[in-house]
Design a protein around this motif. Structure first.
Motif, PDB file in Angstrom:
ATOM      1  N   LYS A   4      28.063  41.094  13.408  1.00  0.00           N
ATOM      2  CA  LYS A   4      28.236  41.020  14.638  1.00  0.00           C
ATOM      3  C   LYS A   4      29.226  40.954  15.188  1.00  0.00           C
ATOM      4  O   LYS A   4      30.444  40.178  15.069  1.00  0.00           O
ATOM      5  N   GLN A   5      29.568  41.701  16.549  1.00  0.00           N
ATOM      6  CA  GLN A   5      31.267  41.739  16.942  1.00  0.00           C
ATOM      7  C   GLN A   5      30.590  40.679  18.669  1.00  0.00           C
ATOM      8  O   GLN A   5      29.178  41.051  18.865  1.00  0.00           O
ATOM      9  N   LEU A   6      31.699  39.966  19.216  1.00  0.00           N
ATOM     10  CA  LEU A   6      31.396  39.745  20.079  1.00  0.00           C
ATOM     11  C   LEU A   6      31.617  40.938  21.771  1.00  0.00           C
ATOM     12  O   LEU A   6      32.276  41.997  21.384  1.00  0.00           O
ATOM     13  N   PHE A   7      30.543  40.951  22.377  1.00  0.00           N
ATOM     14  CA  PHE A   7      30.735  41.577  23.767  1.00  0.00           C
ATOM     15  C   PHE A   7      30.490  41.217  24.861  1.00  0.00           C
ATOM     16  O   PHE A   7      29.707  40.130  25.033  1.00  0.00           O
ATOM     17  N   THR A   8      30.829  41.530  25.902  1.00  0.00           N
ATOM     18  CA  THR A   8      30.990  41.095  27.501  1.00  0.00           C
ATOM     19  C   THR A   8      30.204  41.762  27.664  1.00  0.00           C
ATOM     20  O   THR A   8      30.615  42.757  28.969  1.00  0.00           O
ATOM     21  N   LEU A   9      29.323  40.623  29.359  1.00  0.00           N
ATOM     22  CA  LEU A   9      28.853  41.656  30.706  1.00  0.00           C
ATOM     23  C   LEU A   9      29.272  40.738  31.668  1.00  0.00           C
ATOM     24  O   LEU A   9      29.173  39.917  31.163  1.00  0.00           O
ATOM     25  N   GLU A  10      29.044  41.504  32.551  1.00  0.00           N
ATOM     26  CA  GLU A  10      29.581  40.727  33.736  1.00  0.00           C
ATOM     27  C   GLU A  10      28.813  41.687  35.313  1.00  0.00           C
ATOM     28  O   GLU A  10      28.515  42.542  34.878  1.00  0.00           O
ATOM     29  N   PHE A  11      27.992  40.113  35.612  1.00  0.00           N
ATOM     30  CA  PHE A  11      27.377  40.790  37.073  1.00  0.00           C
ATOM     31  C   PHE A  11      27.627  39.890  38.584  1.00  0.00           C
ATOM     32  O   PHE A  11      28.169  38.591  38.479  1.00  0.00           O
ATOM     33  N   PRO A  12      27.114  41.075  39.414  1.00  0.00           N
ATOM     34  CA  PRO A  12      28.648  40.095  40.739  1.00  0.00           C
ATOM     35  C   PRO A  12      26.762  38.989  41.190  1.00  0.00           C
ATOM     36  O   PRO A  12      26.184  39.413  40.813  1.00  0.00           O
ATOM     37  N   VAL A  13      27.209  37.600  41.665  1.00  0.00           N
ATOM     38  CA  VAL A  13      26.014  37.344  42.460  1.00  0.00           C
ATOM     39  C   VAL A  13      26.264  36.494  43.085  1.00  0.00           C
ATOM     40  O   VAL A  13      27.927  35.940  43.540  1.00  0.00           O
ATOM     41  N   ARG A  14      25.592  36.171  44.531  1.00  0.00           N
ATOM     42  CA  ARG A  14      25.449  35.657  45.352  1.00  0.00           C
ATOM     43  C   ARG A  14      24.808  34.485  45.604  1.00  0.00           C
ATOM     44  O   ARG A  14      23.695  33.803  46.063  1.00  0.00           O
ATOM     45  N   CYS A  15      26.148  33.622  44.995  1.00  0.00           N
ATOM     46  CA  CYS A  15      25.041  32.244  44.685  1.00  0.00           C
ATOM     47  C   CYS A  15      26.562  31.301  44.494  1.00  0.00           C
ATOM     48  O   CYS A  15      27.555  31.826  44.340  1.00  0.00           O
ATOM     49  N   SER A  16      26.236  29.833  44.324  1.00  0.00           N
ATOM     50  CA  SER A  16      27.503  28.857  44.724  1.00  0.00           C
ATOM     51  C   SER A  16      27.720  28.787  43.263  1.00  0.00           C
ATOM     52  O   SER A  16      26.658  28.513  42.946  1.00  0.00           O
ATOM     53  N   PRO A  17      28.603  28.728  42.959  1.00  0.00           N
ATOM     54  CA  PRO A  17      28.923  28.270  41.263  1.00  0.00           C
ATOM     55  C   PRO A  17      27.967  26.982  40.867  1.00  0.00           C
ATOM     56  O   PRO A  17      27.125  27.350  39.947  1.00  0.00           O
ATOM     57  N   GLY A  18      27.910  25.894  41.718  1.00  0.00           N
ATOM     58  CA  GLY A  18      27.392  24.666  41.140  1.00  0.00           C
ATOM     59  C   GLY A  18      26.020  25.185  41.053  1.00  0.00           C
ATOM     60  O   GLY A  18      25.405  24.458  40.295  1.00  0.00           O
ATOM     61  N   ILE A  19      25.627  26.145  41.955  1.00  0.00           N
ATOM     62  CA  ILE A  19      23.845  26.384  42.181  1.00  0.00           C
ATOM     63  C   ILE A  19      24.182  27.280  40.567  1.00  0.00           C
ATOM     64  O   ILE A  19      22.915  26.629  39.822  1.00  0.00           O
ATOM     65  N   GLU A 103      24.572  43.206  16.176  1.00  0.00           N
ATOM     66  CA  GLU A 103      25.537  44.159  15.231  1.00  0.00           C
ATOM     67  C   GLU A 103      25.672  45.559  16.252  1.00  0.00           C
ATOM     68  O   GLU A 103      25.162  45.821  17.118  1.00  0.00           O
ATOM     69  N   LYS A 104      26.847  45.910  15.543  1.00  0.00           N
ATOM     70  CA  LYS A 104      27.401  47.385  16.006  1.00  0.00           C
ATOM     71  C   LYS A 104      26.313  47.707  16.778  1.00  0.00           C
ATOM     72  O   LYS A 104      26.270  48.423  18.358  1.00  0.00           O
ATOM     73  N   ASP A 109      21.241  47.737  22.879  1.00  0.00           N
ATOM     74  CA  ASP A 109      20.080  46.822  22.853  1.00  0.00           C
ATOM     75  C   ASP A 109      19.533  45.731  23.838  1.00  0.00           C
ATOM     76  O   ASP A 109      18.586  44.600  24.601  1.00  0.00           O
ATOM     77  N   GLN A 110      20.770  44.909  23.162  1.00  0.00           N
ATOM     78  CA  GLN A 110      20.912  43.445  23.317  1.00  0.00           C
ATOM     79  C   GLN A 110      21.429  42.875  25.072  1.00  0.00           C
ATOM     80  O   GLN A 110      21.664  42.251  25.261  1.00  0.00           O
ATOM     81  N   SER A 111      22.196  44.338  25.139  1.00  0.00           N
ATOM     82  CA  SER A 111      23.067  44.696  26.638  1.00  0.00           C
ATOM     83  C   SER A 111      21.641  44.698  27.427  1.00  0.00           C
ATOM     84  O   SER A 111      21.500  44.166  28.884  1.00  0.00           O
ATOM     85  N   GLN A 112      20.536  45.529  26.897  1.00  0.00           N
ATOM     86  CA  GLN A 112      19.454  45.375  28.618  1.00  0.00           C
ATOM     87  C   GLN A 112      18.583  44.216  27.967  1.00  0.00           C
ATOM     88  O   GLN A 112      18.442  44.141  29.102  1.00  0.00           O
ATOM     89  N   LEU A 113      18.466  43.557  27.072  1.00  0.00           N
ATOM     90  CA  LEU A 113      17.713  42.117  27.235  1.00  0.00           C
ATOM     91  C   LEU A 113      18.679  41.414  28.155  1.00  0.00           C
ATOM     92  O   LEU A 113      17.716  41.029  28.932  1.00  0.00           O
ATOM     93  N   TRP A 114      19.578  41.607  27.883  1.00  0.00           N
ATOM     94  CA  TRP A 114      20.614  40.350  29.009  1.00  0.00           C
ATOM     95  C   TRP A 114      20.741  40.591  30.409  1.00  0.00           C
ATOM     96  O   TRP A 114      20.229  39.756  31.283  1.00  0.00           O
ATOM     97  N   GLU A 115      19.917  42.052  31.127  1.00  0.00           N
ATOM     98  CA  GLU A 115      20.252  42.547  32.080  1.00  0.00           C
ATOM     99  C   GLU A 115      18.297  42.335  32.786  1.00  0.00           C
ATOM    100  O   GLU A 115      18.855  41.831  33.885  1.00  0.00           O
ATOM    101  N   TYR A 116      17.955  42.222  31.904  1.00  0.00           N
ATOM    102  CA  TYR A 116      16.262  41.805  31.981  1.00  0.00           C
ATOM    103  C   TYR A 116      16.070  40.369  32.355  1.00  0.00           C
ATOM    104  O   TYR A 116      16.093  40.043  33.644  1.00  0.00           O
TER     105      TYR A 116
END
Length: 127
Positions: A4-19, A103-104, A109-116
């Motif tokens: 397995k490989q490490l992958f990273t996803l980034e999502f801008p969010v309008r919310c305070s870090p605490g919440i 897995e590579k 598919d895993q990214s799409q699941l996270w996006e959902y």
């Protein structure tokens, strides 16, 4: 040895870090968007979907309002999934960074699941 490989996803969010951190680190918060049922006992979280057998993950590191890192008890020792909260320097925008292993040929598919899942989180946050 895991392939397995490490992958990273980034999502801008309008919310305070605490919440946002509450939704990423507490059973009640995670149950809002990540799993149908979430329990925690002594740093081990139990996640259930559709009434199935729970998957367990241990919190291996965290920093309040910054990040939380989990290790699935059934996965390789060096694998984890992590929710990290970052702020952009110029616009001061909050970014949710998700790190996970797959897995590579399963990263897409895993990214799409996270996006959902993240879409569900944003819905709960009203973001």
């Amino acid at each position: 040895m895991s392939k397995k490989q490490l992958f990273t996803l980034e999502f801008p969010v309008r919310c305070s870090p605490g919440i946002l951190y509450e939704f990423l680190s507490t059973p009640a918060g995670l149950q809002e968007w990540f799993a149908d049922k979430v329990d925690e006992w002594d740093g081990v979280y139990s996640f259930s979907w559709n009434g199935g057998t729970p998957d367990k993950a241990k919190v291996i590191d965290k920093e309040e309002e910054k990040f939380i890192r989990f290790h699935w008890l059934h996965s390789e020792k060096n694998e984890y999934f992590e929710f990290r909260i970052e702020k952009t320097e110029i616009s001061n925008q909050t970014i949710l960074v998700i790190k996970d292993f797959a897995e590579k040929n399963e990263i897409k598919d895993q990214s799409q699941l996270w996006e959902y899942q993240v879409k569900e989180l944003f819905h709960r946050l009203g973001s």
